[in-house]
Structure formats: C-alpha cells, structure tokens
Design a protein around this motif. Structure first.
Motif, short mmCIF file in Angstrom:
data_model
loop_
_atom_site.label_atom_id
_atom_site.label_comp_id
_atom_site.label_asym_id
_atom_site.label_seq_id
_atom_site.Cartn_x
_atom_site.Cartn_y
_atom_site.Cartn_z
N ILE A 1 0.94 -1.30 -0.09
CA ILE A 1 0.00 0.15 0.07
C ILE A 1 1.04 1.27 0.02
N ASP A 2 0.40 2.07 -0.95
CA ASP A 2 1.65 3.51 -0.82
C ASP A 2 1.22 4.30 0.07
N ASP A 3 2.26 5.37 0.36
CA ASP A 3 2.09 6.11 1.52
C ASP A 3 0.79 6.82 1.55
N HIS A 4 0.38 7.45 0.51
CA HIS A 4 -0.77 8.19 0.54
C HIS A 4 -2.00 7.34 0.86
N ALA A 5 -2.00 6.32 0.27
CA ALA A 5 -3.52 5.40 0.72
C ALA A 5 -3.01 5.11 2.32
N ALA A 6 -2.11 4.75 2.76
CA ALA A 6 -1.72 4.39 4.16
C ALA A 6 -2.18 5.58 5.01
N ALA A 7 -1.72 6.76 4.73
CA ALA A 7 -2.26 8.09 5.41
C ALA A 7 -3.61 8.08 5.39
N ILE A 8 -4.35 7.96 4.44
CA ILE A 8 -5.72 8.27 4.14
C ILE A 8 -6.42 6.94 5.07
N GLY A 9 -5.81 5.88 4.88
CA GLY A 9 -6.71 4.81 5.32
C GLY A 9 -7.68 4.06 4.37
N ALA A 10 -7.46 4.42 3.13
CA ALA A 10 -8.24 3.98 2.16
C ALA A 10 -7.58 3.98 0.86
N VAL A 11 -8.02 2.73 0.01
CA VAL A 11 -7.60 2.54 -1.30
C VAL A 11 -8.67 2.68 -2.25
N ASN A 12 -8.32 3.22 -3.42
CA ASN A 12 -9.33 3.48 -4.43
C ASN A 12 -8.92 2.79 -5.67
N THR A 13 -7.39 2.40 -5.98
CA THR A 13 -7.05 1.97 -7.07
C THR A 13 -6.08 0.63 -6.56
N ILE A 14 -6.08 -0.41 -7.23
CA ILE A 14 -5.48 -1.76 -7.17
C ILE A 14 -4.54 -1.93 -8.39
N VAL A 15 -3.58 -2.07 -8.31
CA VAL A 15 -2.81 -2.51 -9.81
C VAL A 15 -2.10 -4.23 -9.36
N TRP A 16 -2.41 -5.05 -10.37
CA TRP A 16 -2.06 -6.19 -10.31
C TRP A 16 -0.70 -6.39 -11.21
N CYS A 17 0.21 -7.19 -10.59
CA CYS A 17 1.39 -7.50 -11.66
C CYS A 17 2.10 -8.57 -11.00
N GLY A 18 2.59 -9.59 -11.52
CA GLY A 18 3.49 -10.86 -11.00
C GLY A 18 2.49 -11.45 -9.92
N GLY A 19 1.43 -11.54 -9.68
CA GLY A 19 1.10 -12.11 -8.52
C GLY A 19 0.86 -11.38 -7.44
N ARG A 20 1.19 -9.93 -7.56
CA ARG A 20 0.97 -9.04 -6.36
C ARG A 20 0.02 -7.95 -6.50
N MET A 21 -0.60 -7.63 -5.39
CA MET A 21 -1.58 -6.07 -5.77
C MET A 21 -0.91 -5.25 -4.76
N TYR A 22 -1.16 -3.93 -5.64
CA TYR A 22 -0.41 -2.96 -5.09
C TYR A 22 -1.71 -1.84 -4.82
N GLY A 23 -1.74 -1.26 -3.69
CA GLY A 23 -2.75 -0.35 -3.56
C GLY A 23 -2.35 1.01 -3.44
N HIS A 24 -3.24 1.92 -3.93
CA HIS A 24 -3.01 3.44 -4.17
C HIS A 24 -4.27 4.05 -3.82
N ASN A 25 -4.17 5.46 -3.54
CA ASN A 25 -5.44 6.34 -3.43
C ASN A 25 -5.29 7.46 -4.39
N THR A 26 -6.14 7.69 -5.32
CA THR A 26 -5.93 8.93 -6.20
C THR A 26 -7.35 9.99 -5.89
N ASP A 27 -8.01 9.28 -4.83
CA ASP A 27 -9.19 10.27 -4.64
C ASP A 27 -8.67 11.92 -4.10
N TRP A 28 -7.58 11.62 -3.05
CA TRP A 28 -7.16 12.95 -2.80
C TRP A 28 -6.65 14.04 -3.87
N LEU A 29 -6.17 13.59 -4.92
CA LEU A 29 -5.44 14.24 -5.94
C LEU A 29 -6.89 14.97 -6.60
N GLY A 30 -8.15 14.08 -6.79
CA GLY A 30 -9.09 14.64 -7.14
C GLY A 30 -9.73 15.77 -6.56
#
Length: 454
Positions: free
Chosen positions: A271-300
């Motif tokens: 989980i990236d730093d922005h999503a961790a600080a917010i405590g919410a994920v709105n974007t998940i990226v899959w690659c190589g069997g791993r799931m990466y969480g992000h939050n882009t709502d704050w930029l919106g």
C-alpha cells in the motif's frame, strides 16, 4: 504481432528478445541499438558527450518510430519512465515486464561501461532506481515475469505460453472462475476472455457500482490508445469474493468504490504512503501475482481546489472519501473542520489529521471559505441536500464529490446562494487521470478524460 519487453538493465530483455524473435519468426527491435545507429556512437560515448537528456530525446524518437511496428521490441531500462513512450509501446502490443532482485541485477551488469545515472555506488543505484521506476514499470506492463532464477529460455517459454493462450489455471480454478462470473452476471466477460487469451481485464469493485461512469471512460480510453483491454463492473456485497474473482482473471487493475475502500486493504500486498495515510484504497494494480494499493481520490480533491490554498475548509462526512478530502486539504495548508452525522466518527477522523470536528448541525456558513461534501446524500435517486442556500455565503467554494447526477441538489443550492461550485465530475476526472496512469502507465490529460465522458 507486437511483443514489448521492458524492465531494468540485467533482467534479460536482450537475451529473451532474441529467443522470442527467433521462435516467433519476427524481427527484433532493440531500442538501444537503434539509438546508437541514430547517434553514430555507442551509448556510453553518447552519455559522455551529450548527457542523459539528449539520450532520452533520441530514445523517444526511436520508440515513436516503432509505434506501428511488428516484432519483438526490447527497450532501455528507463524508457517507460516517459509516458509518451508507454503510449507508443502499448499501441496494439503486449508488454512484458522482466524483473529480478537488485542483487542479481547488480551481479549481471557489473563491469558494464555504461555510466551511472546517479552519484551512488552501483548496487545502491540499482536499488534506488528500481524503487524510483517501480510505478512506471508496474503500470506499463501487462504481464510481469521474474527472471532472477530463470534462464532466458525459461522466461521466453512463459511469454510464448501467454502469447499462444496456454492456460495457467487448473481445471478447478477455471470452474471456480466460471461459477463466480455467472453469479456476478458476467458471462460476457468469460466469453471474451476464452475467445481472446490476450485480453486484459479491469473493473470497478463496489456495492453498488452500477451508477459508475468508469466503464464508459476506460473502455473508450482503451480503444483510443489501441489497447486490448476491457473494463467491467464487479458488484457484490463481499470485497473478498471480488478479490478472489479478480485473481482468477487476467486482471490488471481495479477501481474501488463504496463500501470497500478500507476493507480491500487487508487483501493487498503493498500500500503506498498516500493510501496508508488516508486509510483507504481506491486503486489496485496487479502485476506478477502481487496487488498494489493506491489512493487517487485525494488528488481529485486537491487539484480543483489548489486556488484556495490556505483557506478555512469544512468537510461534511467522515468516511473514506472524507479522509481523502481532509488529506488533500491539509496538503493545501487549509484550516479544516470535519462535521458528520455521528460526531464520534468526525472526531476519530479529525484527530488523525489534527483538525477540528463537530456535528453536522454545527455548520456555520460564515466559518467556511470551502465546503467539501463527501457523503452519498444527493446521489441519484436521492434528491436531498445537507445544506440549503440560506446556509451558505457568496464567498464560499462548494465542492460536491457526488457526481451522479452532475448537478446535485447541493450544487443547485450553492449556485442559488451565489457560491463558486465544483461538481463531483471534476473529482472524478482528476482522480481517474492519475488512476489510468497507475494502471496503464499512460498519462492522459483532464481534457481527454472530459472528452471521453461527453
């Protein structure tokens, strides 16, 4: 056929590329070799005489020349850090990211005459650049393959299997996938994936999510950029079931909406730093069997309100969207107050970001330069508004994060009061712009997103 290999130096792009080109009967296009041809000198000499900026400009020209090429394309390690390159490489191609642990990469490239890109020691430079390029690599890739403990032949076999549609799923997994797709009402997706094994899938996870305009936007963007992708809806009451179905599909990315933005976090690998600080994920990226969480709502929230930096702001609501809003407003040095129907929820959120809190009934228009509404009130078919025109003052900017309908009851009330208004479509546009980059590696403009939504 267009097969693209990306990744850091030493991950095997050249060796794997030669094998693939031979097995597929296709030409091999090595972008570094093509750059040397254009420059009339080896790349180390090019760096010494003209610097990295000149090298990157030539790289961009070479990649653009391969936009419509057929064959196997092997790229330089930093090529996909330029979104313009990703746009050209992705057009009607399949992109494979070759990876390896930093220590193995360092061993493989030791003794190279390539100049360093930083002032760091070689092994530390590898780790630093891998971290710096991570988002670009993951976004630009369709499939990720670890070559650290694989020979070039073994890596090439995996890619050939993907190209020829060989299933990596067991019969039991395929039955589970088909049963879940039927429960979700997504038989069409099953037919599409079975018919076209090169198809990549994305979607929105929520309950409900039928109102979302993301499928319209993404599918138009995929067509615009010549990508063999399809975006659908995953509407189900259990986030865990959605994640399970996603792991059984050739899925690249998920948009996450209510009520799962917090719940999905426990299923993710990083989980990236922005999503961790917010405590919410709105974007998940899959690659190589791993799931990466992000939050882009704050930029919106941040981007449309950048002109009100330092203002006094009131956030209505205390859920996941409210957390993203407070985080965004704090990056703009705003004095923030959180008001919610449940004051204890407002207090919990406010204390995380060191701001004030209270009950919705405590709202005073004279205390707010900016009002950000984050609750579902006013979302179709709801016709309510938390505030009336008499609650607002002309100097106030009112931002309603609800975007269906585009003109909500709150936006109409704010317009009647003479306020500056920002509709939820603006949040959607700016968060989607960043989300599309994270999932695909392609940088789109807000203007293009608005055009695709029209």
């Amino acid at each position: 056929m267009k097969v693209v290999l990306i990744g850091f130096r030493g991950t095997g792009k050249t060796s794997v590329g030669r094998i693939l080109a031979s097995r597929l009967g296709l030409p091999l296009h090595d972008t570094d070799a093509l750059i040397e041809q254009r420059a009339g000198m080896p790349i180390p000499e090019l760096f010494r005489q003209h610097g990295e900026a000149h090298f990157r400009a030539l790289e961009r020209e070479v990649v653009a020349s391969l936009r419509a090429a057929e064959g196997v394309i092997g790229t330089g390690g930093g090529a996909v850090c330029d979104p313009a390159n990703v746009t050209d490489l992705r057009r009607h191609g399949r992109v494979f990211l070759l990876t390896a642990p930093p220590g193995i990469i360092h061993e493989r490239i030791a003794g190279s005459d390539r100049p360093g890109l930083t002032a760091l020691p070689p092994e530390e430079e590898v780790r630093t650049l891998l971290l710096r390029r991570k988002e670009a690599y993951l976004g630009a890739a369709d499939i990720c393959i670890d070559t650290g403990r694989r020979t070039p032949d073994e890596a090439a076999e995996i890619i050939l299997g993907q190209i020829h549609g060989e299933s990596v799923r067991s019969p039991d997994e395929r039955r589970e996938r088909d049963n879940l797709l039927s429960k979700f009402g997504l038989e069409t997706v099953r037919e599409m994936v079975d018919r076209d094994p090169g198809l990549m899938v994305c979607g929105i996870a929520g309950n409900p999510c039928a109102h979302s305009r993301s499928p319209l936007l993404y599918n138009r963007l995929f067509a615009h950029f010549g990508m063999n992708y399809h975006y659908t809806r995953f509407e189900w009451p259990d986030a865990g079931v959605i994640i399970r179905l996603a792991t059984l599909l050739p899925l690249k990315g998920l948009s996450v909406t209510i009520p799962f933005k917090t719940d999905v976090m426990r299923h993710l690998d990083e989980i990236d730093d922005h999503a961790a600080a917010i405590g919410a994920v709105n974007t998940i990226v899959w690659c190589g069997g791993r799931m990466y969480g992000h939050n882009t709502d704050w930029l919106g929230v941040q981007i449309p309100l950048a002109h009100r930096q330092g203002a006094r702001a009131v956030v209505l609501g205390a859920g996941g969207a409210a957390a993203a809003a407070v985080y965004a407003l704090r990056t703009l040095d705003m004095d923030v107050t959180v008001l919610a129907r449940r004051p204890e929820a407002a207090r919990t959120l406010a204390e995380r970001f060191r701001c004030r809190w209270g009950a919705l009934e405590e709202f005073k228009g004279g205390d707010a330069d900016v009002v950000v509404h984050t609750t579902p009130v006013g979302m179709e078919p709801d016709i309510r508004s938390l505030l009336a025109p008499c609650d607002l003052e002309r100097k106030t900017t009112v931002f309603d994060l609800v975007y269906t309908p585009p003109e909500t009851p709150l936006i109409r009330a704010a317009q009647e009061a003479g306020c500056e208004t920002i509709p939820g479509t603006e949040m959607f546009v700016h968060q989607a712009t960043e989300q599309f980059r994270l999932i695909t590696g392609i940088a789109v403009t807000p203007e293009l997103v608005r055009e695709m939504l029209a």
